[in-house]
Design an enzyme around this catalytic site. Structure first.
Site, PDB file in Angstrom:
ATOM      1  N   ASP A 161       0.831  -1.465   0.116  1.00 35.59           N
ATOM      2  CA  ASP A 161      -0.113   0.266   0.142  1.00 35.59           C
ATOM      3  C   ASP A 161       0.477   1.777   0.291  1.00 35.59           C
ATOM      4  OD1 ASP A 161      -2.937   0.850   0.656  1.00 35.59           O
ATOM      5  OD2 ASP A 161      -1.646   1.800   2.078  1.00 35.59           O
ATOM      6  N   HIS A 196      -7.247  -6.784  -0.081  1.00 30.31           N
ATOM      7  CA  HIS A 196      -5.873  -5.593   0.247  1.00 30.31           C
ATOM      8  C   HIS A 196      -5.020  -6.112   0.660  1.00 30.31           C
ATOM      9  CE1 HIS A 196      -3.917  -1.740  -0.452  1.00 30.31           C
ATOM     10  NE2 HIS A 196      -4.352  -1.334   0.922  1.00 30.31           N
TER      11      HIS A 196
END
Length: 290
Positions: free
Chosen positions: A103, A269
């Site tokens: 991320d 994610h």
């Protein structure tokens, strides 16, 4: 994390909290939003069996210092955040190292590989496409799924005040929306993330991170449009997540790097929390290649 020692490292500009463990070739682990270095707790101790692992809190996150944003949010540019981590590794005695970023940490690692090609030996990015690519291709579906990319960049103090009204609700909703594996983030780990997220200075720093991504980082990317990442790059992403569903991830990175490989994992994610065994296997194989 078992076997790891926490310490603070004073860089030229700020203070970075790290956890260090293991021995062998160095690997730097960089977390994303809204996590801290403890997001690697399922992977780092096992990776440390063959590597010196440094798990760091990015500036503004976790227990690292939280400088002001500065003009045009420059102090949260990925260039500044990457420089922090290069200094940390150099102060630990590592001139070259592998870096793994999830991320926001992946975006810091991307900039690091461009600015410090002599330092980054290998690069792994988890569940991201390049920032400039994602902004350039923004459509209704992406804006709906990643609303915080457009909410957190709003001028101070709008997002800070709104999140501050109920940080726990915002944090839990954010994590639950991105993870596709119930229970992957334990309540104990969530409590640690919330401890950090409850600090107004952390929330402001996070907003500055995103504001920088939508301003000065794009300027840096445009200036370096002709540069390519020279280090071997591993891209991993969640098959059930937004990035994997909206982008040809390998194609986006082949536009930016000379040596790209990778695949989707069966998760959302937060790969390192949802699919740690698969991530560990991919990282160990990648880091052993020469």
């Amino acid at each position: 994390m078992p076997g790891f020692i926490d310490r603070d490292v004073e860089t030229a500009e700020t203070r970075i909290r790290i956890a260090v463990g293991g021995s062998g070739s160095p690997v730097l682990l960089l977390h994303g939003h809204p996590q801290t270095h403890l997001t690697w707790h399922k992977i780092a101790p096992r990776l440390a069996a063959g590597h010196t692992v440094v798990a760091a809190d990015l500036r503004g996150y976790g227990d690292s210092a939280k400088p002001t944003g500065g003009p045009n949010h420059i102090h949260y540019s990925k260039r500044a955040m990457a420089n922090d981590q290069v200094q940390v590794m150099h102060m630990l005695g590592f001139r070259r190292f592998a870096v793994v970023g999830h991320d926001r940490g992946g975006r810091v690692a991307h900039r690091m590989a461009l600015d410090h090609p002599d330092v980054v030996e290998r690069l792994a990015v988890l569940d991201i496409a390049p920032t400039a690519t994602m902004y350039a291709r923004t459509d209704m579906e992406f804006a709906r799924r990643y609303f915080w990319w457009f909410f957190l960049i709003q001028p101070y103090p709008l997002p800070e005040r709104m999140i501050g009204a109920d940080p726990e609700f915002f944090l839990r909703a954010h994590l639950d929306g991105q993870s596709k594996t119930p229970g992957a983030t334990s309540e104990a780990l969530f409590a640690e993330y919330l401890r950090c997220y409850s600090d107004p200075a952390t929330r402001h720093a996070i907003c500055e991170d995103y504001r920088a991504a939508a301003s000065i980082d794009l300027e840096h990317d445009a200036a370096d449009a002709g540069k390519r990442i020279l280090a071997p790059l591993l891209a991993l992403w969640g098959a059930k997540g937004t990035v994997g569903q909206l982008y040809d991830v390998l194609a986006t990175w082949r536009d930016k790097a000379t040596d790209v490989r990778g695949r989707a994992l069966d998760c959302g994610h937060t790969l390192q929390e949802e699919a740690p065994e698969a991530v560990l296997a991919e990282l160990e194989a990648f880091l052993q290649q020469r």
